[in-house]
Design an enzyme around this catalytic site. Structure first.
Site, PDB file in Angstrom:
ATOM      1  N   ASP A 442       0.830  -1.205   0.000  1.00 35.86           N
ATOM      2  CA  ASP A 442       0.000   0.000   0.000  1.00 35.86           C
ATOM      3  C   ASP A 442       0.866   1.258   0.000  1.00 35.86           C
ATOM      4  O   ASP A 442       2.064   1.205   0.301  1.00 35.86           O
ATOM      5  CB  ASP A 442      -0.896  -0.037   1.249  1.00 35.86           C
ATOM      6  CG  ASP A 442      -2.253   0.595   1.014  1.00 35.86           C
ATOM      7  OD1 ASP A 442      -2.360   1.450   0.113  1.00 35.86           O
ATOM      8  OD2 ASP A 442      -3.206   0.245   1.735  1.00 35.86           O
ATOM      9  N   ASP A 506     -10.764   1.819  -3.283  1.00 37.75           N
ATOM     10  CA  ASP A 506     -11.274   1.520  -1.939  1.00 37.75           C
ATOM     11  C   ASP A 506     -12.795   1.497  -1.944  1.00 37.75           C
ATOM     12  O   ASP A 506     -13.409   1.182  -0.931  1.00 37.75           O
ATOM     13  CB  ASP A 506     -10.783   2.585  -0.940  1.00 37.75           C
ATOM     14  CG  ASP A 506      -9.400   2.266  -0.408  1.00 37.75           C
ATOM     15  OD1 ASP A 506      -8.899   1.157  -0.674  1.00 37.75           O
ATOM     16  OD2 ASP A 506      -8.817   3.123   0.274  1.00 37.75           O
TER      17      ASP A 506
HETATM   18  C1  GLA Z   1      -5.720   1.764   2.251  1.00 32.96           C
HETATM   19  C2  GLA Z   1      -6.106   0.634   1.337  1.00 32.96           C
HETATM   20  C3  GLA Z   1      -7.180  -0.199   1.994  1.00 32.96           C
HETATM   21  C4  GLA Z   1      -6.666  -0.736   3.303  1.00 32.96           C
HETATM   22  C5  GLA Z   1      -6.197   0.406   4.176  1.00 32.96           C
HETATM   23  C6  GLA Z   1      -5.502  -0.105   5.418  1.00 32.96           C
HETATM   24  O1  GLA Z   1      -6.759   2.659   2.410  1.00 32.96           O
HETATM   25  O2  GLA Z   1      -6.509   1.121   0.098  1.00 32.96           O
HETATM   26  O3  GLA Z   1      -7.582  -1.235   1.151  1.00 32.96           O
HETATM   27  O4  GLA Z   1      -5.628  -1.641   3.059  1.00 32.96           O
HETATM   28  O5  GLA Z   1      -5.294   1.257   3.511  1.00 32.96           O
HETATM   29  O6  GLA Z   1      -5.070   0.918   6.236  1.00 32.96           O
END
Ligand code: GLA
Length: 705
Positions: A442, A506
């Protein structure tokens, strides 16, 4: 020097480049058979009155010194000098469809090498330019771009805007005068400006018109532009965007542009996507195994930071019952990570949460027959972390300034060897210690004032990130990586050379996903598009969708579920099981076939399909995004099948609401009666569509008899 041209031949397209007296692309478009050497005489331009007295070529790196008043192909200087180079042809190396053209300005002391490859199977053109400083004094490079010409008739442009939870939103504009420019200074590929666009003939569509598509394969800052010169000629430029003073070349040093991938299609956007998808499958994705992509369960929206190994093991058991093949624990597993305020950087297991270690969880997942995956955000550091307390100087920042945090975190300076080594050691140790098949990598903030030793350093940071991936990939060649950046903030071909799939967004709202995934599908094949079934009540939008609409929306990508299966009702779980099984049944077709987006008169209905490369079968999804504009939805004309073959139509999935009498007294016959139709009929006449409720979808399959 005599005129000379090189002709690169693709499967459906041609590229003709003149090398003398100047290096200029003369033709890039539909294949021309039997090109005669003298034919280029026919396209020699007139020299109009009222301008310079000579023709002004848009060379592969356009030069102000030749009288081109548009954006040059490069800009830079040596303490104010050598700022207007004119590159003369030096040499050409050709190996089939791979060209290296060397040009030089001996006065300015600069060499420019243009590398072009036209892939003869997929017709994807790959271009990059490399600039070398030939003098002893340092040269500062302000800009270095790839320039590709377009014909005058390419007067419409389609690009993407977006934001967090809303990636890949297309917009269109006419490019008659002036032009279009997008600049990304966010330090990652970005949700806001995907580094690619398409330009084509008036009203080009999914199935119609000529289209030229471009993608800059780069995960840092970028600039893309499309220019209309005042004489009507057009060209596109793509480049990494440099901050002031970011790039300086000592004698003999070089800098290359990122690769630009481009494709010409005479068959609308679908033809372009087909070229890019096949190219990505053959040449970008570098993982050797062609195993089916396992269905995921990711814990994030199910439990967030609340990690209890006993409970997680229950989730895994439930996941396995649903047919899940890979179980991923997301954020929250490492030391003191109880919310998003702290702990990034401390990549050690939280032994308060996991008193018996991670082993029992991994073993449980493996015993259930699933692979195990885990989340990391390596480039980041929270001020509230042991790492920051020990190394406050490890930030990618400028001394003396207080830069803003993003999600309460800063970015680490990957060009510092200690930082690079620390991250490599942490990841390497974790991957070596546990049976980890997959890492969700990420990157959750934008980059402000990226300073290394006082200098701007985003270019170097991006390259160091690639190096870190490359080193890890070499040490753990079987581990798959996902590129995630708050969803789809780092989606591009250069990161895809090191990763295996993307976390598209997301946002798991099926309605939003329909748009986002369609946008992403222009450049990326379905198998790299992470698409998960979220909970009934979407966490991002608070909308509620049926399991049918959610399941069918996630079906075509690299599928998964993003929820807590322990808390879901038996009815919902039955739905997940059904759609996971359906996905597995169709996966070989979905992840290898030809993607088609069907032109339809009513934008409230979105039709997309995947057709087997040998045209033996296909699936089509009809997604009703909003209220139908008319009382009937007309015919769906399903193009792309073999016109001479006959296909049996099967309804694979339909909304329950369709038969409850709300919207139709009588259904189209094919919904209940067996039907066989020719590929020609399907493409030209089609099938009558049912009236669907908004936010519902229907799936059909066609199998050659
Ligand atoms: C980001 C990612 C999510 C999740 C969060 C965890 O927002 O896009 O899918 O993994 O971080 O903190």
């Amino acid at each position: 020097m005599k005129e000379s041209v090189v002709h690169l031949q693709g499967n459906t397209s041609d590229l003709i480049i003149q090398t003398h007296p100047v290096v200029e692309i003369l033709y890039w478009g539909d294949k021309i058979s039997g090109v005669e050497a003298t034919a280029i005489q026919a396209v020699k331009r007139a020299v109009p009155n009222g301008r310079l007295d000579v023709d002004t070529p848009v060379t592969i790196s356009p030069e102000h010194g030749r009288g081109v008043f548009s954006s040059p192909g490069m800009e830079g200087n040596r303490q104010g000098l050598d700022w207007s180079p004119v590159f003369e042809f030096q040499a050409i190396q050709q190996d089939g469809n791979h060209l290296l053209i060397t040009t030089e300005d001996q006065i300015a002391g600069l060499k420019m090498v243009c590398e072009l490859k036209l892939d003869s199977q997929t017709d994807v053109l790959q271009v990059r330019n490399t600039l070398t400083n030939l003098k002893s004094a340092t040269y500062q490079v302000d800009r270095l771009a790839v320039t590709l010409p377009l014909p005058e008739r390419a007067d419409e442009l389609m690009a993407f805007h977006g934001r967090w939870v809303r990636e890949f939103q297309p917009h269109r504009l006419k490019v008659k005068h002036g032009g279009y420019q997008q600049e990304n200074r966010r330090g990652r590929t970005s949700h806001e400006y995907f580094p690619g666009f398409m330009q084509g003939t008036t009203s080009f569509s999914e199935q119609q018109g000529e289209v030229w598509g471009f993608h800059l394969a780069w995960s840092g800052n970028h600039r893309l532009r499309s220019d209309v010169k005042t004489d009507g000629r057009r060209f596109v430029q793509a480049e990494a965007l440099y901050f002031s003073g970011e790039i300086t070349l000592s004698e003999g040093e070089s800098i290359s542009t990122p690769w630009v991938y481009a494709a010409y299609s005479a068959q609308g956007l679908n033809g372009m996507s087909h070229a890019f998808h096949q190219f990505v499958r053959k040449q970008i994705i570098q993982f050797p195994d062609h195993k089916p992509r396992p269905v995921h369960l990711n814990t994030w929206e199910g439990i967030y930071f609340d990690h209890d190994p006993e409970y997680i093991m229950q989730m895994a058991s439930r996941a396995a019952e649903l047919g899940v093949e890979r179980f991923i624990i997301d954020d929250g597993w490492f030391k003191s990570r109880n919310n998003d305020l702290a702990a990034l950087g401390d990549w050690y297991l939280d032994t308060n949460k996991y008193p018996n270690g991670l082993e029992p969880v991994v073993a449980h997942v493996r015993n259930l027959g699933m692979e195990f995956g885990i989340w990391f955000e390596p480039e980041m550091i929270n001020p509230d972390s042991d790492l920051f307390r020990a190394h406050p100087d490890w930030l990618l920042a400028l001394d003396g300034y207080q830069q803003p945090t993003g999600r309460y975190q800063y970015v680490l300076d990957l060009q510092k060897p200690q930082v690079f080594d620390y991250l490599l050691e942490r990841l390497d140790t974790m991957l070596g210690r546990y049976d980890i098949a997959y890492v969700k990598w990420d990157m959750n903030r934008e980059v402000v004032q990226p300073g290394h030793d006082g200098y701007a350093a985003l270019d170097g940071q991006t390259k160091a990130l690639y190096d870190l991936f490359d080193e890890l990939r070499q040490r753990h060649p079987k581990v798959e990586f996902e590129s995630c950046a708050s969803g789809g903030g780092r989606i591009d071909y250069e990161i895809l050379k090191r990763t295996h799939r993307f976390w598209t967004s997301d946002n798991n709202d099926a309605l939003e996903r329909q748009q986002i995934q369609r946008g992403m599908s222009y450049f990326f094949p379905p198998e790299v598009m992470g698409s998960h079934i979220g909970g009934r009540h979407c966490h991002c939008t608070r909308r509620t969708h049926s399991i049918g609409f959610r399941g069918l929306t996630a079906l075509f990508g690299h599928m998964g579920v993003e929820l807590d299966p322990v808390k879901e009702s038996a009815e919902e779980r039955a739905g997940f099981t059904h759609y996971i099984a359906l996905h597995k049944q169709l996966r070989p077709l979905l992840h290898s076939g030809k993607v088609v987006r069907i032109d339809h008169h009513d934008p409230a209905l979105q039709i997309n399909g995947v057709i087997a490369q040998d045209q033996s079968s296909a699936v089509f999804l009809f997604s009703q995004l909003a209220m139908p504009t008319y009382t009937l939805s007309g015919n769906a004309r399903l193009a792309g099948l073999d016109p001479t073959k006959h296909y049996r139509l099967t309804v694979l999935d339909q909304p329950a609401s369709m038969r409850t009498g709300g919207v139709m007294k009588k259904l189209p016959l094919w919904l209940d009666e067996e039907m066989t139709l020719s590929g020609a009929w399907l493409a030209k006449a089609g099938i009558a569509l049912p009236v669907l409720d908004p936010e519902s979808a229907l799936l059909i399959k066609l199998d050659a008899m």
